[in-house]
Design an enzyme around this catalytic site. Structure first.
Site, PDB file in Angstrom:
ATOM      1  CB  THR A 157      29.047  46.531 -66.776  1.00 16.18           C
ATOM      2  OG1 THR A 157      30.317  47.184 -66.870  1.00 16.18           O
ATOM      3  CG2 THR A 157      29.176  45.319 -65.866  1.00 16.18           C
TER       4      THR A 157
ATOM      5  CG  HIS B  91      20.805  41.803 -66.100  1.00 17.48           C
ATOM      6  ND1 HIS B  91      20.757  41.495 -67.434  1.00 17.48           N
ATOM      7  CD2 HIS B  91      21.377  43.026 -66.039  1.00 17.48           C
ATOM      8  CE1 HIS B  91      21.256  42.494 -68.138  1.00 17.48           C
ATOM      9  NE2 HIS B  91      21.645  43.428 -67.318  1.00 17.48           N
TER      10      HIS B  91
ATOM     11  CG  ASP C 213      26.512  37.180 -63.978  1.00 17.35           C
ATOM     12  OD1 ASP C 213      25.894  38.153 -63.523  1.00 17.35           O
ATOM     13  OD2 ASP C 213      26.158  36.562 -64.995  1.00 17.35           O
TER      14      ASP C 213
END
Length: 431
Positions: A88, A311, A342
């Site tokens: 990140t 995302h 994710d």
């Protein structure tokens, strides 16, 4: 009677939800808003979490295993639990940022994903001993990208993650948080009303300033251009000289570079993978895959693995939840490459569901950032322990001895749950 802050006495928290709440109370509104905001109406970010609740578990009443393992191998790395730190950008929630996260990852035996928009350098992060995968966006010209790959390899990166799906949508229904280009005196005065009430957060950065004489800055040191001669080869096994780098661009400078870089083609992806193989020979992972046809093209491009991801809801709003896309993609690529996912992981049972549908591991983002905000490195370790505990409980209930045994039959999957975007149309049969 003297009032004692209960968080100071007991900084441990029992769930990611509690870490989230502590982060909300601790962080200035613009910083917290940057963590939780998704693009446009926030449909995808909400769907990422909600979809997990549609999946059930099918436990056994007898047959639980006395010993249970979460160890697995993904992208050629043996890890202690199937939870990986997702890269990140600038982690302004804590002054130690990515270094604290990397230490936590190393302590729990998992992979640290480091963004090239990180607030700490790849050299500082790999120095923690964490197995680090360096993430790159498709920004700049090819020579610049090669320089960044060479730097990551020289620092000891164990793999490369390419992220190509970033759009950085500003059209958020609730508004976008203010992000100053630099933390100079003018910006501090303007933001003062929003941070003065957050004494704990402000105190952390104040102590850092007293120690280092530096204010936090929204720069990306891993995008700095070479600023001197490259380090000489280390004779006799000695530590090589540290490379010299020019001034780091601001976040907005990095964004401008991305905006002015033509989007990549599949040929560009294959080139990037080939260059990384020549430089490093370690795994190349493509992040942001949502479609079956893209997954198959990624196999053709020679990647070692893919991350099924939208995302975190920060890209194209309306994209299905990542967990809905795992099974069709995993079935399509089979054993040719490793598949991870994710998006929306908040509990150990979420990890178990993803693995049962075909992922080899999950990546977490907001969950560990909330832990970092709540309690630094210990908070990140706390989050990883919460997920590990939930995984173990699920394995016990399912009467399994390892996460590698998880299969779709261990879940209750409602009809129509999967989203097989870009899957080949079934052959039409004649009447």
């Amino acid at each position: 009677m003297k009032f004692e802050n209960p968080w100071k006495q007991n900084p441990w928290f029992e769930s990611v939800a509690v870490a989230h709440e502590r982060a909300r109370k601790r962080l200035p509104q613009p910083v917290y808003g940057a963590l939780v905001a998704g693009s446009e109406r926030g449909q995808s970010i909400a769907e990422n979490e909600a979809a997990f609740a549609e999946l059930g578990l099918a436990p056994h009443v007898v047959g639980q295993q006395p010993e249970r393992s979460q160890a697995t191998t993904v992208f050629g790395q043996q890890i202690g639990l199937p939870v990986i730190i997702s890269p990140t950008g600038v982690q302004a929630v804590h002054p130690d940022g990515e270094v604290a996260v990397a230490r936590a990852a190393a302590a729990r035996g998992t992979i640290m994903g480091l963004s090239n928009f990180a607030s700490k350098s790849v050299e500082d992060v790999t120095a923690t001993g964490a197995t680090t995968f360096f993430q790159m966006y498709w920004t700049g010209d090819r020579d610049t990208m090669i320089q960044r790959m060479q730097r990551a390899h020289a620092a000891g990166a164990a793999g490369l993650i390419a992220t190509l799906d970033w759009s950085f949508s500003m059209g958020r229904d609730w508004g976008s948080p203010e992000i100053p280009e630099r933390m100079d005196f003018k910006a501090m005065v303007r933001l003062a009303p929003k941070v003065v009430t957050k004494a704990g957060w402000l105190g952390q950065f104040g102590r850092q300033y007293l120690k280092t004489g530096k204010l936090p800055d929204l720069t990306a040191p891993n995008l700095a251009p070479p600023g001197g001669e490259p380090p000489a080869a280390a004779p006799g096994g000695e530590t090589p000289a540290k490379p010299s780098w020019g001034p780091a661009p601001t976040f907005f400078g990095a964004y401008y570079e991305w905006m002015t870089t033509p989007p990549p083609s599949w040929e560009d992806v294959a080139w990037m993978r080939e260059i990384w193989q020549q430089i490093s020979g370690t795994p190349f992972v493509l992040k942001g895959v949502c479609r079956v046809d893209d997954a198959l093209r990624a196999v053709d491009a020679g990647v070692a693995g893919i991350s099924v991801s939208n995302h975190g809801g920060n890209n194209l709003d309306g994209t299905p939840a990542a967990i809905r896309m795992v099974r069709p993609i995993a079935q399509a690529v089979g054993d040719q490459i490793d598949v991870v996912m994710d998006g929306g992981v908040r509990r150990g049972s979420d990890v178990v569901k993803a693995l049962a549908l075909g992922a080899k591991a999950v990546l977490i983002g907001r969950a560990y950032l909330w832990g970092l905000a709540a309690n630094g490195q210990a908070g990140v370790e706390n989050v990883l322990d919460i997920l590990s505990g939930g995984i173990d409980s699920a394995l016990r209930g399912l009467a399994l001895s390892s996460t590698t045994e998880l299969r779709p039959q261990h879940l209750l999957i409602p009809d129509g749950f999967d989203r097989a975007l870009g899957a080949p149309e079934p052959a039409l049969t004649s009447r």
